[in-house]
Design a protein around this motif. Structure first.
Motif, mmCIF file in Angstrom:
data_model
loop_
_atom_site.group_PDB
_atom_site.id
_atom_site.type_symbol
_atom_site.label_atom_id
_atom_site.label_comp_id
_atom_site.label_asym_id
_atom_site.label_seq_id
_atom_site.Cartn_x
_atom_site.Cartn_y
_atom_site.Cartn_z
ATOM 1 N N ALA A 170 0.837 -1.210 0.000
ATOM 2 C CA ALA A 170 0.000 0.000 0.000
ATOM 3 C C ALA A 170 0.868 1.256 0.000
ATOM 4 O O ALA A 170 1.870 1.324 0.716
ATOM 5 C CB ALA A 170 -0.917 0.021 1.215
ATOM 6 N N THR A 171 0.486 2.226 -0.787
ATOM 7 C CA THR A 171 1.152 3.532 -0.775
ATOM 8 C C THR A 171 0.349 4.457 0.135
ATOM 9 O O THR A 171 -0.858 4.622 -0.036
ATOM 10 C CB THR A 171 1.229 4.125 -2.195
ATOM 11 O OG1 THR A 171 1.992 3.225 -3.013
ATOM 12 C CG2 THR A 171 1.906 5.491 -2.175
ATOM 13 N N ILE A 172 1.038 5.048 1.093
ATOM 14 C CA ILE A 172 0.431 5.948 2.075
ATOM 15 C C ILE A 172 0.921 7.365 1.791
ATOM 16 O O ILE A 172 2.112 7.585 1.605
ATOM 17 C CB ILE A 172 0.874 5.576 3.514
ATOM 18 C CG1 ILE A 172 0.617 4.102 3.813
ATOM 19 C CG2 ILE A 172 0.228 6.490 4.544
ATOM 20 C CD1 ILE A 172 -0.797 3.671 3.691
ATOM 21 N N THR A 173 -0.018 8.328 1.792
ATOM 22 C CA THR A 173 0.348 9.735 1.639
ATOM 23 C C THR A 173 -0.361 10.540 2.713
ATOM 24 O O THR A 173 -1.589 10.455 2.843
ATOM 25 C CB THR A 173 -0.038 10.261 0.242
ATOM 26 O OG1 THR A 173 0.578 9.429 -0.748
ATOM 27 C CG2 THR A 173 0.410 11.700 0.060
ATOM 28 N N ILE A 174 0.413 11.302 3.463
ATOM 29 C CA ILE A 174 -0.136 12.172 4.510
ATOM 30 C C ILE A 174 0.210 13.608 4.138
ATOM 31 O O ILE A 174 1.382 13.953 4.009
ATOM 32 C CB ILE A 174 0.437 11.816 5.895
ATOM 33 C CG1 ILE A 174 0.153 10.340 6.234
ATOM 34 C CG2 ILE A 174 -0.136 12.746 6.967
ATOM 35 C CD1 ILE A 174 0.903 9.819 7.435
ATOM 36 N N THR A 224 -5.437 17.563 8.372
ATOM 37 C CA THR A 224 -4.474 16.634 7.785
ATOM 38 C C THR A 224 -5.237 15.581 7.000
ATOM 39 O O THR A 224 -6.304 15.142 7.421
ATOM 40 C CB THR A 224 -3.650 15.988 8.917
ATOM 41 O OG1 THR A 224 -2.878 17.018 9.542
ATOM 42 C CG2 THR A 224 -2.740 14.893 8.420
ATOM 43 N N THR A 225 -4.689 15.166 5.848
ATOM 44 C CA THR A 225 -5.326 14.086 5.093
ATOM 45 C C THR A 225 -4.419 12.865 5.071
ATOM 46 O O THR A 225 -3.186 12.981 5.061
ATOM 47 C CB THR A 225 -5.680 14.486 3.642
ATOM 48 O OG1 THR A 225 -4.500 14.848 2.944
ATOM 49 C CG2 THR A 225 -6.688 15.617 3.635
ATOM 50 N N PHE A 226 -5.059 11.714 5.083
ATOM 51 C CA PHE A 226 -4.390 10.416 5.036
ATOM 52 C C PHE A 226 -4.990 9.661 3.868
ATOM 53 O O PHE A 226 -6.208 9.501 3.796
ATOM 54 C CB PHE A 226 -4.637 9.655 6.341
ATOM 55 C CG PHE A 226 -4.012 8.284 6.375
ATOM 56 C CD1 PHE A 226 -2.774 8.088 6.948
ATOM 57 C CD2 PHE A 226 -4.683 7.188 5.846
ATOM 58 C CE1 PHE A 226 -2.206 6.828 6.978
ATOM 59 C CE2 PHE A 226 -4.120 5.924 5.879
ATOM 60 C CZ PHE A 226 -2.875 5.734 6.443
ATOM 61 N N LYS A 263 -9.285 8.279 0.769
ATOM 62 C CA LYS A 263 -8.693 9.506 1.311
ATOM 63 C C LYS A 263 -9.560 9.977 2.469
ATOM 64 O O LYS A 263 -10.781 10.091 2.326
ATOM 65 C CB LYS A 263 -8.601 10.576 0.230
ATOM 66 C CG LYS A 263 -7.859 11.825 0.659
ATOM 67 C CD LYS A 263 -7.652 12.758 -0.517
ATOM 68 C CE LYS A 263 -6.829 13.958 -0.129
ATOM 69 N NZ LYS A 263 -6.558 14.821 -1.291
ATOM 70 N N TYR A 264 -8.914 10.261 3.584
ATOM 71 C CA TYR A 264 -9.602 10.630 4.821
ATOM 72 C C TYR A 264 -8.970 11.873 5.428
ATOM 73 O O TYR A 264 -7.785 12.134 5.232
ATOM 74 C CB TYR A 264 -9.475 9.492 5.848
ATOM 75 C CG TYR A 264 -10.001 8.172 5.360
ATOM 76 C CD1 TYR A 264 -11.345 7.849 5.488
ATOM 77 C CD2 TYR A 264 -9.160 7.244 4.750
ATOM 78 C CE1 TYR A 264 -11.836 6.641 5.026
ATOM 79 C CE2 TYR A 264 -9.641 6.032 4.285
ATOM 80 C CZ TYR A 264 -10.985 5.728 4.425
ATOM 81 O OH TYR A 264 -11.458 4.537 3.962
ATOM 82 N N SER A 265 -9.759 12.605 6.213
ATOM 83 C CA SER A 265 -9.138 13.588 7.088
ATOM 84 C C SER A 265 -8.683 12.806 8.320
ATOM 85 O O SER A 265 -9.312 11.818 8.713
ATOM 86 C CB SER A 265 -10.100 14.721 7.451
ATOM 87 O OG SER A 265 -11.292 14.214 7.989
#
Length: 172
Positions: A43-47, A78-80, A97-99
């Motif tokens: 999984a690619t995670i972006t914050i 912040t977004t995750f 995509k979540y806050s």
């Protein structure tokens, strides 16, 4: 002659405006935008977050009160984002995509929140009914003050570090 004077005055005003705008753009922002990204398994995670500084302020229980939903950064929430389903602290978080919010607690067990409303200004319009996932996480003390808020993505999950606190969130 009046036309020449008006033209020179207008040109002078435009030059001053451009110079002022350039100086304003060159100033460092108090909470600059930042991104932390990485892989956890496949999984690619972006914050995406804004990174405030401590600036000799009392952060926890002061600037950021205990027991209140906090945007986990500055400015926009912040977004995750993840491109694959994940297990966060043992619970399923679907790809999306979540806050990302936190509820700081004096006890050291904080609540991490992934909210379905990804685009929010701060936590002012936060709605618990839109939470996708809530998990409790244990904070850790940092050996030295982390002046500027930072997120780090590792193989084991991600952490927020700021002031004297690290907030690790386990992800599989």
């Amino acid at each position: 002659m009046k036309t020449i004077i008006r033209s020179i005055t207008l040109l002078f005003a435009v030059c001053i405006s451009i110079n002022a705008a350039a100086q304003d753009a060159a100033k460092p922002k108090p909470s600059p935008a930042a991104t932390a990204t990485g892989k956890i398994k496949d999984a690619t995670i972006t914050i995406n977050y804004s990174s405030p500084a401590v600036k000799e302020r009392k952060i926890w229980g002061g600037l950021e009160p205990y027991d209140k939903v906090w945007r986990a950064g500055a400015n926009d929430a912040t977004t995750f984002e993840t491109d694959k389903d994940l297990k966060v602290e043992g619970k399923t978080l679907p790809a999306g995509k979540y806050s990302f919010f936190l509820i700081p607690r004096e006890s050291g067990t904080w609540t991490a929140i992934f909210n379905k409303e990804a685009k929010q200004w701060g936590a002012f319009k936060y709605e618990e009914a839109k939470d996708q996932l809530r998990v409790d996480v244990k904070t850790k003390a940092l050996p030295a003050t982390q002046e500027r808020l930072v997120y780090k993505v590792t193989k084991a999950g991600f952490t927020l570090e700021w002031d004297k606190i690290s907030v690790p969130v386990a992800v599989k």
